[in-house]
Write a protein that holds these residues in place. Structure first.
Motif, PDB file in Angstrom:
ATOM      1  N   MET A   1       0.667  -1.683   0.035  1.00  0.00           N
ATOM      2  CA  MET A   1       0.339  -0.034   0.379  1.00  0.00           C
ATOM      3  C   MET A   1       1.114   1.083  -0.120  1.00  0.00           C
ATOM      4  N   SER A   2       0.182   2.586  -0.742  1.00  0.00           N
ATOM      5  CA  SER A   2       1.031   3.866  -0.772  1.00  0.00           C
ATOM      6  C   SER A   2       0.592   4.082   0.229  1.00  0.00           C
ATOM      7  N   GLN A   3       2.728   4.233   1.289  1.00  0.00           N
ATOM      8  CA  GLN A   3       1.842   5.743   2.351  1.00  0.00           C
ATOM      9  C   GLN A   3       3.152   7.166   2.208  1.00  0.00           C
ATOM     10  N   TRP A   4       1.413   7.858   1.273  1.00  0.00           N
ATOM     11  CA  TRP A   4       2.373   9.373   1.532  1.00  0.00           C
ATOM     12  C   TRP A   4       2.702  10.082   2.203  1.00  0.00           C
ATOM     13  N   LEU A   5       4.427  10.981   2.661  1.00  0.00           N
ATOM     14  CA  LEU A   5       4.508  11.536   4.004  1.00  0.00           C
ATOM     15  C   LEU A   5       4.339  13.045   2.774  1.00  0.00           C
ATOM     16  N   ILE A   6       3.441  14.146   3.652  1.00  0.00           N
ATOM     17  CA  ILE A   6       3.975  15.562   3.397  1.00  0.00           C
ATOM     18  C   ILE A   6       4.054  16.522   4.116  1.00  0.00           C
ATOM     19  N   THR A   7       5.478  16.798   4.193  1.00  0.00           N
ATOM     20  CA  THR A   7       5.809  17.739   4.830  1.00  0.00           C
ATOM     21  C   THR A   7       5.497  19.213   4.215  1.00  0.00           C
ATOM     22  N   GLY A   8       5.355  20.063   5.652  1.00  0.00           N
ATOM     23  CA  GLY A   8       4.467  21.227   5.335  1.00  0.00           C
ATOM     24  C   GLY A   8       2.528  20.587   5.228  1.00  0.00           C
ATOM     25  N   VAL A  46      14.365  12.970  12.637  1.00  0.00           N
ATOM     26  CA  VAL A  46      13.510  13.207  10.374  1.00  0.00           C
ATOM     27  C   VAL A  46      13.896  11.569  10.862  1.00  0.00           C
ATOM     28  N   PHE A  47      14.991  10.854  10.769  1.00  0.00           N
ATOM     29  CA  PHE A  47      15.119   9.285  11.095  1.00  0.00           C
ATOM     30  C   PHE A  47      14.954   8.520  11.455  1.00  0.00           C
ATOM     31  N   LYS A  48      13.709   8.998  13.027  1.00  0.00           N
ATOM     32  CA  LYS A  48      12.945   8.488  13.524  1.00  0.00           C
ATOM     33  C   LYS A  48      11.720   8.042  13.573  1.00  0.00           C
ATOM     34  N   LEU A  49      11.595   9.197  12.374  1.00  0.00           N
ATOM     35  CA  LEU A  49      10.241   9.701  11.886  1.00  0.00           C
ATOM     36  C   LEU A  49      10.015   8.614  10.223  1.00  0.00           C
ATOM     37  N   PHE A  50      10.526   9.066   9.837  1.00  0.00           N
ATOM     38  CA  PHE A  50      10.772   7.881   8.097  1.00  0.00           C
ATOM     39  C   PHE A  50      11.050   6.940   8.881  1.00  0.00           C
ATOM     40  N   ASP A  51      11.642   5.499   9.786  1.00  0.00           N
ATOM     41  CA  ASP A  51      12.297   4.609  10.314  1.00  0.00           C
ATOM     42  C   ASP A  51      10.759   4.230  10.934  1.00  0.00           C
ATOM     43  N   GLU A  52       9.995   5.201  11.607  1.00  0.00           N
ATOM     44  CA  GLU A  52       8.452   4.446  12.580  1.00  0.00           C
ATOM     45  C   GLU A  52       7.308   4.971  11.180  1.00  0.00           C
ATOM     46  N   PHE A  53       7.351   5.794  10.198  1.00  0.00           N
ATOM     47  CA  PHE A  53       6.029   5.962   8.814  1.00  0.00           C
ATOM     48  C   PHE A  53       6.621   5.052   7.932  1.00  0.00           C
ATOM     49  N   GLN A  54       7.490   5.228   7.561  1.00  0.00           N
ATOM     50  CA  GLN A  54       8.257   4.051   5.750  1.00  0.00           C
ATOM     51  C   GLN A  54       7.239   4.180   5.124  1.00  0.00           C
ATOM     52  N   PRO A  55       7.285   5.810   4.715  1.00  0.00           N
ATOM     53  CA  PRO A  55       6.568   6.546   3.662  1.00  0.00           C
ATOM     54  C   PRO A  55       7.680   5.714   2.230  1.00  0.00           C
ATOM     55  N   THR A  56       6.492   5.725   1.955  1.00  0.00           N
ATOM     56  CA  THR A  56       6.791   4.994  -0.242  1.00  0.00           C
ATOM     57  C   THR A  56       6.815   6.410  -0.779  1.00  0.00           C
ATOM     58  N   HIS A  57       5.864   7.574  -0.849  1.00  0.00           N
ATOM     59  CA  HIS A  57       5.745   8.905  -1.012  1.00  0.00           C
ATOM     60  C   HIS A  57       6.684  10.005  -0.632  1.00  0.00           C
ATOM     61  N   VAL A  58       7.245  10.687  -0.898  1.00  0.00           N
ATOM     62  CA  VAL A  58       7.672  11.857   0.278  1.00  0.00           C
ATOM     63  C   VAL A  58       7.028  13.467  -1.286  1.00  0.00           C
ATOM     64  N   CYS A  93      15.492  10.292   3.131  1.00  0.00           N
ATOM     65  CA  CYS A  93      14.899  10.050   1.754  1.00  0.00           C
ATOM     66  C   CYS A  93      15.817   8.609   0.865  1.00  0.00           C
ATOM     67  N   ASN A  94      17.315   9.468   1.371  1.00  0.00           N
ATOM     68  CA  ASN A  94      17.935   8.435   0.436  1.00  0.00           C
ATOM     69  C   ASN A  94      17.776   7.269   0.821  1.00  0.00           C
ATOM     70  N   ARG A  95      18.282   7.553   2.449  1.00  0.00           N
ATOM     71  CA  ARG A  95      18.595   6.279   3.812  1.00  0.00           C
ATOM     72  C   ARG A  95      17.554   5.484   3.647  1.00  0.00           C
ATOM     73  N   SER A  96      16.425   5.816   3.905  1.00  0.00           N
ATOM     74  CA  SER A  96      15.016   5.135   3.371  1.00  0.00           C
ATOM     75  C   SER A  96      15.139   4.158   2.616  1.00  0.00           C
ATOM     76  N   LYS A  97      14.514   2.578   2.956  1.00  0.00           N
ATOM     77  CA  LYS A  97      14.470   1.991   2.143  1.00  0.00           C
ATOM     78  C   LYS A  97      13.130   1.426   1.442  1.00  0.00           C
ATOM     79  N   SER A  98      12.539   2.291   1.329  1.00  0.00           N
ATOM     80  CA  SER A  98      11.035   1.894   1.318  1.00  0.00           C
ATOM     81  C   SER A  98      10.408   3.253   0.298  1.00  0.00           C
ATOM     82  N   VAL A  99      11.476   4.726   0.316  1.00  0.00           N
ATOM     83  CA  VAL A  99      10.878   5.218  -0.199  1.00  0.00           C
ATOM     84  C   VAL A  99      11.195   5.061  -1.480  1.00  0.00           C
TER      85      VAL A  99
END
Ligand code: NAP
Length: 328
Positions: A1-8, A46-58, A93-99
């Motif tokens: 399933m797609s998980q979108w993270l919208i910063t701002g 920020v890194f913790k947020l990405f680890d927890e939420f695992q977004p596919t699209h940012v 985003c670069n570090r994440s495996k899900s993005v």
């Protein structure tokens, strides 16, 4: 399933995107992030947020954003905050495996000053930005550098360069807001107090104004169907002169009192240049229009009317940004 993270996600564009995404695809899982959820200047958070939420699209919209006068007063903070936000988010985003894909936002006001017109993306790094927003501009230009580096290692990180935006969830602060929301608020106050409606600058500067609702639709189009490292300018073809915009706002608000450009009465030529910002900065929106030939921008007068109506309907509720400290 797609998980979108919208910063701002709580800003002008984030709010428009929320409405658009809910209408267009209600199967998506979307997190609209505010600074209260995570301070993006803090790398660990920020890194913790990405680890927890695992977004596919940012969709990266978060930024310290302000009008001409806020930028002038706080150039160094605009540089530092935006460099930190952009570096942390894109590096996460670069570090994440899900993005899988990232769309980030620059601005037509970050181009070199005195550049030949119309502005094109390839001019972005050709010279110094206008002195008034040096800090914001350099921090935003780095997004293009980061995107190109990531693209070269097969990471689809894209950049959009929108023109001046306005819309319902804008910051209506009379001093620190962008030109349209601050004019709307000033006109409202002038009408209520029976005073002159003052416009900073000569009123002759021209801008292409983009409705935030249109930009939200465009972000979705790019996320779904654009894969190129070259950033794209998003700007409607028409340019509006600030005095004409002020007159249109006055008409929509039934304001019949005097309208006056402040630097036509006082101030040196240098001060007038500061008050006006760049007089003209036409941006070339052809590339976008040839990519998405069916896309129709909302006519400026319709978008302005909707924004003014929204302001009038909500100003007394104390929920509009930049108005809550007034006693209406
Ligand atoms: P905005 O209304 O000022 O909203 C800024 C957003 O960034 C808010 O959601 C804010 O969260 C968030 N933010 C700020 N500092 C943060 C931090 N340290 N940590 C986490 N979140 C933070 O901005 P906008 O007008 O929607 O602009 C969206 C994007 O478009 C920006 O990148 C901007 O540079 C670009 N842009 C804007 C314009 C324009 O005319 N508005 C024109 C061209 C380009 P909180 O609300 O929780 O503080």
């Amino acid at each position: 399933m797609s998980q979108w993270l919208i910063t701002g996600g709580t800003g002008l564009v984030g709010d428009a995107l929320r409405n658009e995404l809910y209408q267009s695809d209600n199967c998506l899982h979307v997190f609209f992030l505010s600074s209260r959820d995570c301070d993006l200047t803090d790398k660990e958070k920020v890194f913790k947020l990405f680890d927890e939420f695992q977004p596919t699209h940012v969709v990266h919209l978060a930024a310290r954003v302000g009008g001409l006068f806020d930028n002038l007063k706080n150039n160094a903070q605009f540089l530092e905050t935006n460099l930190l936000i952009n570096t942390n988010v894109l590096s996460a985003c670069n570090r994440s495996k899900s993005v899988q894909k990232v769309v980030s936002c620059m601005s037509t006001c970050i181009f070199p000053d005195g550049q030949q017109l119309p502005l094109r993306p390839e001019f972005l790094h050709n010279g110094l930005p206008h002195i008034s927003n040096m800090g914001y501009s350099f921090a935003k230009r780095i997004i293009d550098v980061q995107n190109r580096i990531f693209f070269s290692i097969d990471k689809p990180f894209l950049g959009l360069i929108p023109a001046n935006m306005f819309g319902e969830n804008d910051n209506f602060d009379t001093e620190n807001g962008h030109v349209i929301p601050s004019l709307i608020h000033k006109c409202y106050l002038a009408k209520r107090n029976g005073t002159t409606f003052f416009i900073k600058g000569s009123g002759n500067a021209k801008r292409q104004f983009l409705y935030a609702k249109d930009f939200a639709k465009i972000i979705i189009l790019f996320m779904k169907s654009y894969n190129d490292e070259r950033p794209v300018i998003i700007a409607p073809p028409e340019e509006q002169c600030i005095l004409d915009v002020a007159n249109a706002i006055a008409k929509l608000m039934n304001f019949t009192g005097p309208i006056c450009c402040e630097s036509s009465m006082e101030g040196s030529q240098k001060q007038q240049q500061v008050d006006d910002g760049q007089m003209i900065k036409t941006a070339d929106g052809h590339a976008f229009r040839s990519l998405f030939t069916d896309f129709q921008f909302t006519p400026f007068d319709v978008a302005l009317k909707d924004t003014v109506i929204h302001f009038l309907q909500n100003v007394k509720k104390g929920i509009l940004r930049g108005t809550h400290f007034h006693d209406y």
